[in-house]
Design an enzyme around this catalytic site. Structure first.
Site, PDB file in Angstrom:
ATOM      1  N   ALA A 291     143.791  47.513  35.488  1.00  0.00           N
ATOM      2  CA  ALA A 291     142.766  48.516  35.822  1.00  0.00           C
ATOM      3  C   ALA A 291     142.791  48.779  37.329  1.00  0.00           C
ATOM      4  O   ALA A 291     142.687  49.926  37.779  1.00  0.00           O
ATOM      5  CB  ALA A 291     141.389  48.030  35.384  1.00  0.00           C
ATOM      6  N   GLY A 292     142.954  47.704  38.100  1.00  0.00           N
ATOM      7  CA  GLY A 292     143.026  47.861  39.557  1.00  0.00           C
ATOM      8  C   GLY A 292     144.261  48.649  39.970  1.00  0.00           C
ATOM      9  O   GLY A 292     144.218  49.428  40.927  1.00  0.00           O
ATOM     10  N   ASP A 293     145.344  48.460  39.243  1.00  0.00           N
ATOM     11  CA  ASP A 293     146.568  49.208  39.566  1.00  0.00           C
ATOM     12  C   ASP A 293     146.381  50.691  39.269  1.00  0.00           C
ATOM     13  O   ASP A 293     146.814  51.559  40.042  1.00  0.00           O
ATOM     14  CB  ASP A 293     147.753  48.650  38.773  1.00  0.00           C
ATOM     15  CG  ASP A 293     148.015  47.194  39.097  1.00  0.00           C
ATOM     16  OD1 ASP A 293     147.739  46.786  40.244  1.00  0.00           O
ATOM     17  OD2 ASP A 293     148.469  46.459  38.199  1.00  0.00           O
TER      18      ASP A 293
END
Ligand code: RIB
Length: 311
Positions: free
Chosen positions: A257-259
């Site tokens: 999700a952070g990527d």
């Protein structure tokens, strides 16, 4: 500095490429424990590659600088990037190290635990980055993470700075960073855990998010975008800090999700959105990514994001 390219931004990613071995399970096992999982899937991953794929699916022209082995995992990974239209000319095939592998357990709530065997990723050199200098000099933005050697990250940041190309540093997985590096970073994008490792401040609410962000600004970063999972992101500059909320979704797998967020942020900044708009866009890209299993399989297209945002 490159000229503005609002239609098709150009982004260089220097970072890791992995193949993820993903097991879904009712929960993440404790040390020494064996539990039975519910499914297995092998999917392309690696923070650098995930961010490259995210940006490419959102319409950017992406060049990915990385190292993989001469094994099948490396070949499959490169073929996948090429299907997404990514320039793979600066991906080195290393005959002396295997491609990176990540073992991932995803629990019933979509939370994960990850262990990475870095392999060739930890052999990415400053010289590998130098070969891509022309692409970096022509880019709208350079984006990096910390799954490749520190000296390579530092070199890439210095190269971008010399060419006046803004840098997004996603400090994941986190370890302490010196001020000389942070001073060259335009956008730093830690999550709560990474912010604690970088500042010693436990991020538990808006006040502590602001304290952590201001600590990082004080060390020379120009913009902090502290991701807060389902709450959205805390955006902080010299002008102050504010929460940019995200959309609510049913989490299937929070892996990458952070990527997705970082890829989305890079694209939105490169097309000259305001900071607030760029973080809102990135929030939606990250939110969509948690609705699907796997890292790169979950990266949304531009059309999917536009539909989700109601544009
Ligand atoms: O951020 C998620 C990624 O971390 C996974 O794809 C895994 O490969 C690790 O690099």
């Amino acid at each position: 500095m490159s000229s503005p390219s609002p239609d098709r931004p150009s982004i260089v990613v220097v970072g890791s490429a992995n193949t993820d071995m993903v097991i879904t399970a009712p929960r993440i096992p404790s040390p020494g424990e064996t539990i039975l999982g519910t499914s297995f899937v092998m999917a392309p991953g690696g923070k650098g590659a995930n961010q490259a794929v995210a940006a490419a699916r959102l319409g950017a022209a992406v060049t990915f600088v990385a190292r993989v082995g001469t094994d099948l995992f490396g070949s499959e990974a490169i073929a996948g990037y090429q299907r997404d239209g990514i320039d793979t000319a600066f991906i080195v095939r290393d005959p002396d190290a295997p491609s990176g592998i990540a073992m991932i357990v995803v629990d019933a709530h979509g939370e994960n635990a990850i262990v990475v065997a870095s392999g060739a990723n930890m052999r990415l050199t400053p010289a590998d980055v130098d070969r891509a200098e022309h692409a970096i000099a022509e880019a709208d933005l350079l984006i990096l993470q910390l799954e490749v050697p520190d000296e390579t990250v530092r070199h890439a940041v210095e190269l971008a700075t010399a060419h006046r190309i803004p840098v997004i540093l996603n400090p994941a997985p986190a370890h302490p960073l010196d001020d000389a590096l942070l001073q060259q970073v335009e956008y730093l994008t830690p999550n709560e855990t990474e912010a604690r490792i970088l500042t010693g401040i436990d991020v538990v609410d808006d006040a502590s998010a602001d304290r952590a962000a201001r600590t990082l600004l004080g060390r020379g970063v120009r913009t902090v975008v502290l991701t807060l999972g389902a709450r959205g992101a805390w955006l902080a500059t010299d002008g102050g800090g504010r929460l940019i909320p995200t959309a609510r979704v049913q989490a299937v797998d929070t892996t990458a999700a952070g990527d997705a967020f970082n890829g989305g942020l890079a694209v939105a900044l490169a097309v000259r959105h305001t900071l607030d708009e760029a973080v809102r866009f990135a929030n939606h890209v990250g939110a969509l990514a948690v609705t699907k299993l796997g890292a790169q399989p979950s990266m949304p297209t531009r059309d999917e994001v536009d539909a989700f945002m109601g544009d």
